[in-house]
Design a protein around this motif. Structure first.
Motif, short mmCIF file in Angstrom:
data_model
loop_
_atom_site.label_atom_id
_atom_site.label_comp_id
_atom_site.label_asym_id
_atom_site.label_seq_id
_atom_site.Cartn_x
_atom_site.Cartn_y
_atom_site.Cartn_z
N ALA A 70 22.84 2.10 6.14
CA ALA A 70 22.55 2.67 4.82
C ALA A 70 21.54 3.81 4.90
O ALA A 70 21.27 4.48 3.91
CB ALA A 70 22.03 1.58 3.89
N ALA A 71 20.98 4.00 6.09
CA ALA A 71 19.97 5.04 6.31
C ALA A 71 18.77 4.88 5.38
O ALA A 71 18.21 5.86 4.88
CB ALA A 71 20.59 6.43 6.16
N ALA A 72 18.41 3.63 5.14
CA ALA A 72 17.22 3.35 4.32
C ALA A 72 16.76 1.92 4.60
O ALA A 72 17.59 1.03 4.80
CB ALA A 72 17.54 3.49 2.84
N LYS A 73 15.46 1.75 4.64
CA LYS A 73 14.92 0.40 4.87
C LYS A 73 15.26 -0.48 3.67
O LYS A 73 15.08 -0.06 2.51
CB LYS A 73 13.41 0.51 5.05
CG LYS A 73 12.78 -0.80 5.44
CD LYS A 73 11.30 -0.62 5.74
CE LYS A 73 10.72 -1.97 6.12
NZ LYS A 73 9.41 -2.20 5.64
N VAL A 74 15.71 -1.70 3.94
CA VAL A 74 16.04 -2.61 2.84
C VAL A 74 14.74 -3.21 2.30
O VAL A 74 13.95 -3.77 3.06
CB VAL A 74 16.98 -3.74 3.32
CG1 VAL A 74 17.31 -4.67 2.16
CG2 VAL A 74 18.25 -3.16 3.92
N GLU A 75 14.55 -3.08 1.00
CA GLU A 75 13.35 -3.61 0.37
C GLU A 75 13.74 -4.60 -0.71
O GLU A 75 14.86 -4.59 -1.22
CB GLU A 75 12.53 -2.46 -0.24
CG GLU A 75 12.00 -1.51 0.82
CD GLU A 75 11.40 -0.24 0.20
OE1 GLU A 75 11.18 -0.23 -1.03
OE2 GLU A 75 11.16 0.70 0.95
N ARG A 76 12.76 -5.43 -1.05
CA ARG A 76 13.02 -6.48 -2.03
C ARG A 76 13.58 -5.93 -3.34
O ARG A 76 14.47 -6.51 -3.95
CB ARG A 76 11.70 -7.22 -2.27
CG ARG A 76 11.85 -8.47 -3.05
CD ARG A 76 10.52 -9.15 -3.19
NE ARG A 76 10.64 -10.37 -3.94
CZ ARG A 76 9.63 -11.13 -4.29
NH1 ARG A 76 8.41 -10.79 -3.92
NH2 ARG A 76 9.82 -12.22 -4.98
N ARG A 77 13.06 -4.80 -3.76
CA ARG A 77 13.49 -4.22 -5.04
C ARG A 77 14.98 -3.90 -5.04
O ARG A 77 15.63 -3.89 -6.08
CB ARG A 77 12.66 -2.98 -5.38
CG ARG A 77 12.88 -1.83 -4.42
CD ARG A 77 11.96 -0.64 -4.68
NE ARG A 77 12.11 0.36 -3.64
CZ ARG A 77 12.99 1.34 -3.67
NH1 ARG A 77 13.81 1.47 -4.70
NH2 ARG A 77 13.06 2.21 -2.67
N HIS A 78 15.55 -3.65 -3.84
CA HIS A 78 16.97 -3.31 -3.78
C HIS A 78 17.86 -4.48 -4.19
O HIS A 78 19.01 -4.28 -4.56
CB HIS A 78 17.34 -2.86 -2.35
CG HIS A 78 16.68 -1.58 -1.93
ND1 HIS A 78 16.09 -1.40 -0.70
CD2 HIS A 78 16.49 -0.42 -2.61
CE1 HIS A 78 15.57 -0.18 -0.63
NE2 HIS A 78 15.80 0.43 -1.77
#
Ligand code: SF4
Ligand code: SF4
Length: 266
Positions: free
Chosen positions: A161-169
């Protein structure tokens, strides 16, 4: 870190012996917990009452997978909807007395034990696991006790996804469902698979032991781009899992995660 055992969204009972049985399918585990919960609801809230119930439940003849690891008969459902598991001998469950001495260990041991995941997971990773497995203690216990698997899964999604997975996601329902489906690989492995119990393979110093897949022995010229996940889920002949089939499934679920992520966060 907030303890991993009882989170707002979900709970775990792995170290009370939840999966330590030959028949550890979701329906079988559910039936066992329901049986114990009903039996303990009828037991007097006294040491004598719980000890007798514990002996009677323990004598049901559990066919444990690891005979040297204890299985506690006092683990059950904490709520009527059967979405939360936990210790039925804990004062919060009995409404007063601490009856944990009647189980597989002592109240002192139960109170003080925190599995290695508490040291190896960050709070963000723990929160992601709890939210992705919300309301599903069967899956949560398998995931939260397998730190290398959880880290590899989150890392692979981030790479795609080219982005760090964060809780908000995980507020995006489609992405949360896809991530949950990826983590559910843990419960769909071949019976007896090593991958189910990845977290409890530890070296003498308590640190995780590195495991490797011998791709050459499996007739492959190159390793898999999903090697970290596949290694955690035991994609080798010894585990009973089929490497090629499992690799295809990992790819499909990762791509679904990346697509859902991009759709929600373009
Ligand atoms: S295995 Fe770890 S997270 Fe699960 S109940 Fe035990 S200490 Fe808590
Ligand atoms: S008595 Fe201890 S081992 Fe048994 S269910 Fe409660 S916390 Fe787990």
């Amino acid at each position: 870190m907030e303890p991993l055992c009882q989170r707002a969204q979900v709970s775990c009972g792995a170290c009370c012996g939840l999966y330590n049985r030959r028949e550890l399918s979701r329906p079988a585990v559910h039936a066992l917990l329901a049986r114990r919960t009903a039996a303990l609801a009828r037991a007097p809230r006294t040491a004598e009452g719980f000890r007798a119930a514990s002996i009677s439940l323990g004598a049901e003849g559990e066919d444990s997978l690891f005979p040297s690891v204890r299985v506690c008969p006092l683990l059950g459902f904490l709520d009527a909807a059967e979405t939360r598991i936990g210790c039925l001998a804990h004062p919060l469950a009995t409404g007063g007395p601490d009856l944990r001495d009647c189980g597989a260990y002592t109240a002192h041991i139960c109170e003080g034990f925190f599995c290695p995941s508490h040291a190896w997971l960050s709070e963000e990773e723990a929160a992601l696991a709890a939210e992705a497995c919300a309301g599903d203690p069967y899956l949560y216990g398998l995931v939260v006790t397998d730190v290398p698997f959880l880290k590899a899964a989150l890392g692979a999604v981030a790479a795609l996804a080219a982005a760090k997975v964060e809780r908000r996601h995980l507020a995006a329902a489609g992405f949360r469902r896809s991530l949950s489906r990826l983590l559910a690989l843990k419960e769909e492995l071949a019976p007896g698979s090593d991958g189910l119990f990845g977290a409890f393979r530890a070296a003498a110093d308590g640190e995780p032991l590195a495991r490797t897949i011998d791709y050459t022995a499996l007739g492959r010229e190159a390793g898999s781009p999903y090697d970290a996940i596949l290694t955690c889920v035991g994609a080798d002949p010894r585990s009973g899992n089929d490497l090629d089939a499992l690799e295809g499934e990992v790819r499909r679920r990762l791509e679904a995660c990346a697509a859902a992520f991009t759709a929600a966060f373009p």
